[in-house]
Scaffold this motif. Structure first.
Motif, mmCIF file in Angstrom:
data_model
loop_
_atom_site.group_PDB
_atom_site.id
_atom_site.type_symbol
_atom_site.label_atom_id
_atom_site.label_comp_id
_atom_site.label_asym_id
_atom_site.label_seq_id
_atom_site.Cartn_x
_atom_site.Cartn_y
_atom_site.Cartn_z
ATOM 1 N N LEU A 51 0.852 -1.201 0.000
ATOM 2 C CA LEU A 51 0.000 0.000 0.000
ATOM 3 C C LEU A 51 0.881 1.241 0.000
ATOM 4 C CD1 LEU A 51 -2.808 -1.012 2.546
ATOM 5 C CD2 LEU A 51 -2.754 -1.311 0.075
ATOM 6 N N PHE A 52 1.977 1.178 0.761
ATOM 7 C CA PHE A 52 2.918 2.301 0.791
ATOM 8 C C PHE A 52 3.483 2.532 -0.611
ATOM 9 C CE2 PHE A 52 7.043 4.213 1.073
ATOM 10 C CZ PHE A 52 6.918 5.176 2.073
ATOM 11 N N ALA A 53 3.931 1.442 -1.260
ATOM 12 C CA ALA A 53 4.538 1.576 -2.592
ATOM 13 C C ALA A 53 3.523 2.097 -3.607
ATOM 14 C CB ALA A 53 5.102 0.230 -3.042
ATOM 15 N N ALA A 54 2.282 1.648 -3.495
ATOM 16 C CA ALA A 54 1.250 2.115 -4.444
ATOM 17 C C ALA A 54 1.022 3.617 -4.286
ATOM 18 C CB ALA A 54 -0.048 1.345 -4.227
ATOM 19 N N ALA A 55 1.101 4.087 -3.036
ATOM 20 C CA ALA A 55 0.918 5.527 -2.789
ATOM 21 C C ALA A 55 2.129 6.314 -3.281
ATOM 22 C CB ALA A 55 0.692 5.774 -1.300
ATOM 23 N N ALA A 56 3.315 5.734 -3.100
ATOM 24 C CA ALA A 56 4.541 6.457 -3.447
ATOM 25 C C ALA A 56 4.849 6.370 -4.935
ATOM 26 C CB ALA A 56 5.715 5.891 -2.643
ATOM 27 N N SER A 57 4.429 5.286 -5.568
ATOM 28 C CA SER A 57 4.805 5.060 -6.962
ATOM 29 C C SER A 57 3.601 4.553 -7.750
ATOM 30 C CB SER A 57 5.956 4.041 -6.984
ATOM 31 O OG SER A 57 6.127 3.542 -8.261
ATOM 32 N N PRO A 58 2.815 5.469 -8.330
ATOM 33 C CA PRO A 58 1.580 5.047 -9.014
ATOM 34 C C PRO A 58 1.809 4.200 -10.254
ATOM 35 C CG PRO A 58 1.869 7.454 -9.127
ATOM 36 C CD PRO A 58 2.999 6.920 -8.304
ATOM 37 N N LEU A 79 -7.739 -3.754 9.130
ATOM 38 C CA LEU A 79 -7.724 -2.404 9.700
ATOM 39 C C LEU A 79 -6.304 -2.042 10.142
ATOM 40 C CD1 LEU A 79 -9.573 -0.098 10.449
ATOM 41 C CD2 LEU A 79 -10.042 -1.213 12.619
ATOM 42 N N ASP A 80 -5.599 -3.010 10.715
ATOM 43 C CA ASP A 80 -4.239 -2.730 11.178
ATOM 44 C C ASP A 80 -3.285 -2.450 10.023
ATOM 45 O OD1 ASP A 80 -4.453 -2.983 14.057
ATOM 46 O OD2 ASP A 80 -4.993 -5.045 13.661
ATOM 47 N N ILE A 81 -3.463 -3.156 8.917
ATOM 48 C CA ILE A 81 -2.607 -2.915 7.749
ATOM 49 C C ILE A 81 -2.844 -1.502 7.217
ATOM 50 C CG2 ILE A 81 -2.221 -3.590 5.329
ATOM 51 C CD1 ILE A 81 -2.691 -6.524 6.257
ATOM 52 N N LEU A 82 -4.103 -1.084 7.188
ATOM 53 C CA LEU A 82 -4.406 0.280 6.724
ATOM 54 C C LEU A 82 -3.742 1.328 7.630
ATOM 55 C CD1 LEU A 82 -8.208 -0.019 5.795
ATOM 56 C CD2 LEU A 82 -6.293 0.219 4.209
ATOM 57 N N ILE A 83 -3.817 1.095 8.928
ATOM 58 C CA ILE A 83 -3.208 2.051 9.874
ATOM 59 C C ILE A 83 -1.687 2.057 9.693
ATOM 60 C CG2 ILE A 83 -2.790 2.552 12.316
ATOM 61 C CD1 ILE A 83 -5.540 1.254 12.879
ATOM 62 N N GLU A 84 -1.114 0.865 9.600
ATOM 63 C CA GLU A 84 0.344 0.751 9.457
ATOM 64 C C GLU A 84 0.812 1.470 8.186
ATOM 65 O OE1 GLU A 84 1.787 -3.317 8.895
ATOM 66 O OE2 GLU A 84 3.295 -2.918 10.404
ATOM 67 N N ALA A 85 0.079 1.276 7.096
ATOM 68 C CA ALA A 85 0.464 1.920 5.832
ATOM 69 C C ALA A 85 0.329 3.436 5.941
ATOM 70 C CB ALA A 85 -0.411 1.385 4.697
ATOM 71 N N GLU A 86 -0.790 3.895 6.471
ATOM 72 C CA GLU A 86 -0.999 5.343 6.529
ATOM 73 C C GLU A 86 0.037 6.014 7.421
ATOM 74 O OE1 GLU A 86 -4.947 6.832 6.432
ATOM 75 O OE2 GLU A 86 -4.430 8.700 7.429
ATOM 76 N N ASN A 107 3.086 5.098 7.921
ATOM 77 C CA ASN A 107 4.361 5.174 7.202
ATOM 78 C C ASN A 107 4.326 6.205 6.079
ATOM 79 O OD1 ASN A 107 6.591 3.132 8.056
ATOM 80 N ND2 ASN A 107 4.664 2.024 8.333
ATOM 81 N N VAL A 108 3.176 6.300 5.405
ATOM 82 C CA VAL A 108 3.058 7.313 4.339
ATOM 83 C C VAL A 108 3.184 8.707 4.947
ATOM 84 C CG1 VAL A 108 1.512 8.326 2.601
ATOM 85 C CG2 VAL A 108 1.686 5.852 2.795
ATOM 86 N N VAL A 109 2.502 8.924 6.061
ATOM 87 C CA VAL A 109 2.555 10.233 6.722
ATOM 88 C C VAL A 109 3.979 10.541 7.179
ATOM 89 C CG1 VAL A 109 1.819 11.491 8.795
ATOM 90 C CG2 VAL A 109 0.126 10.279 7.422
ATOM 91 N N ALA A 110 4.653 9.537 7.721
ATOM 92 C CA ALA A 110 5.989 9.771 8.295
ATOM 93 C C ALA A 110 7.066 9.947 7.229
ATOM 94 C CB ALA A 110 6.367 8.611 9.218
ATOM 95 N N ASP A 141 1.316 14.630 -1.327
ATOM 96 C CA ASP A 141 0.714 14.049 -2.535
ATOM 97 C C ASP A 141 0.567 12.532 -2.403
ATOM 98 O OD1 ASP A 141 3.479 13.862 -2.616
ATOM 99 O OD2 ASP A 141 3.569 13.828 -4.799
ATOM 100 N N ALA A 142 1.529 11.888 -1.730
ATOM 101 C CA ALA A 142 1.433 10.432 -1.535
ATOM 102 C C ALA A 142 0.292 10.098 -0.585
ATOM 103 C CB ALA A 142 2.749 9.878 -0.994
ATOM 104 N N LEU A 143 0.094 10.949 0.407
ATOM 105 C CA LEU A 143 -1.009 10.715 1.340
ATOM 106 C C LEU A 143 -2.345 10.852 0.614
ATOM 107 C CD1 LEU A 143 -1.948 10.125 4.219
ATOM 108 C CD2 LEU A 143 -1.855 12.580 4.676
ATOM 109 N N TYR A 144 -2.470 11.832 -0.271
ATOM 110 C CA TYR A 144 -3.705 11.978 -1.056
ATOM 111 C C TYR A 144 -3.921 10.753 -1.936
ATOM 112 C CZ TYR A 144 -4.419 16.808 0.360
ATOM 113 O OH TYR A 144 -4.655 17.918 1.095
ATOM 114 N N ARG A 145 -2.821 10.295 -2.558
ATOM 115 C CA ARG A 145 -2.943 9.104 -3.420
ATOM 116 C C ARG A 145 -3.359 7.897 -2.588
ATOM 117 N NH1 ARG A 145 1.320 10.862 -6.516
ATOM 118 N NH2 ARG A 145 2.813 9.759 -5.238
#
Lengths: 117, 156
Positions: B16-23, B45-52, B54-57, B62-66
């Motif tokens: 999920l992190f990679a998809a947000a960072a690299s479309p 739910l935990d995977i979503l939290i973990e990904a978000e 890391n994206v925020v940090a 723009d990656a957070l929006y994606r």
């Protein structure tokens, strides 16, 4: 009692403190420690409600669930391994073209058909 | 196994992190296949939290929006957080990823899609009911076994 959907999407530190039922100094400390995402607008902070909800979820008392914090080197490795090339790229292009996907529409010169990318 | 729209792919936070960072990457493409109904994307739910987190940090806004756009656009099956009883048996081998393994088992997933090589290796070494693959490996080795792929290949 105010319903959650009636609460503002963006809160001041005072509103955030009231929402979490902590004092405002705690909110400032969470922001300073990076536990709570906030924006600094001039001299004041604004906190998205989503950040507060995320903080509540992430600090749930479940010591058996630990969240990973990816180090920079691991992120670089993820992104390198995620690059589409070789056979994977060929399969993806074939599948996309034949199923009317829009992932490679730009390189085909097609108008995008969906918004999943 | 035969791929079908009901084939369940659990995406971990690294994808999920990679998809947000690299479309344009493999994670993003694999998710787009799920979004179009050819396969079922699963998260917890935990995977979503973990990904978000890391994206925020680690990424810009723009990656957070994606990331948020992806979560809204893809018809994920979102599994509830696994219980302590479900996580605990996997902690000795999978450490922080025990919740991911517990979710993959609880969701009866066929594949765990991950970019984390260490997690993938550990899954390979354990006798679990699902297979761990990177998005690139999934596209290369498994997507061509989709029942529609031979017809698709002939057409193209």
């Amino acid at each position: 009692m105010q319903r959650v959907e009636d609460l503002p999407e963006i809160m001041t530190p005072d509103q955030a403190a009231e929402y979490l039922q902590v004092n405002r100094e705690t909110i400032y400390r969470y922001i300073r420690d990076g536990k709570l995402d906030a924006s600094r607008l001039g001299r004041s902070y604004r906190v998205p409600r989503r950040s507060l909800e995320l903080l509540l979820l992430a600090t749930r008392t479940r010591p058996y669930v630990k969240y990973r914090e990816y180090p920079d080197e691991q992120i670089e490795q993820f992104l390198a391994d995620d690059v589409l090339d070789g056979d994977a790229l060929a399969v993806a292009r074939t599948f996309d073209r034949a199923t009317g996907g829009s992932f490679f529409a730009a390189e085909r010169g097609d108008a995008p058909a969906d918004s999943t990318r | 196994m035969t791929l079908a729209p009901t084939t369940c792919l659990l995406f971990d936070a690294s994808c999920l992190f990679a998809a947000a960072a690299s479309p344009e990457g493999g994670s993003s493409y694999t998710l787009s296949v799920c979004a179009r109904g050819y396969l079922q994307a699963v998260v917890s739910l935990d995977i979503l939290i973990e990904a978000e987190r890391n994206v925020v940090a680690k990424r810009e806004a723009d990656a957070l929006y994606r990331y948020r756009g992806l979560v809204e656009a893809i018809p994920f099956v979102v599994l509830p957080s696994p219980t302590e009883e479900a996580v605990e048996p996997h902690e000795g081998v999978f450490f922080e990823d025990a919740h991911v393994v517990a979710s993959a088992l609880a969701g009866q997933c066929d594949f765990l899609i991950t970019l984390d090589r260490r997690l993938q290796r550990r899954v390979e070494q354990s006798s679990l009911t699902f297979t761990a693959l990177s998005p690139r490996e999934f596209l290369q080795m498994v997507l061509p076994t989709h029942p529609e792929y031979p017809r698709i290949r002939q057409q193209s």
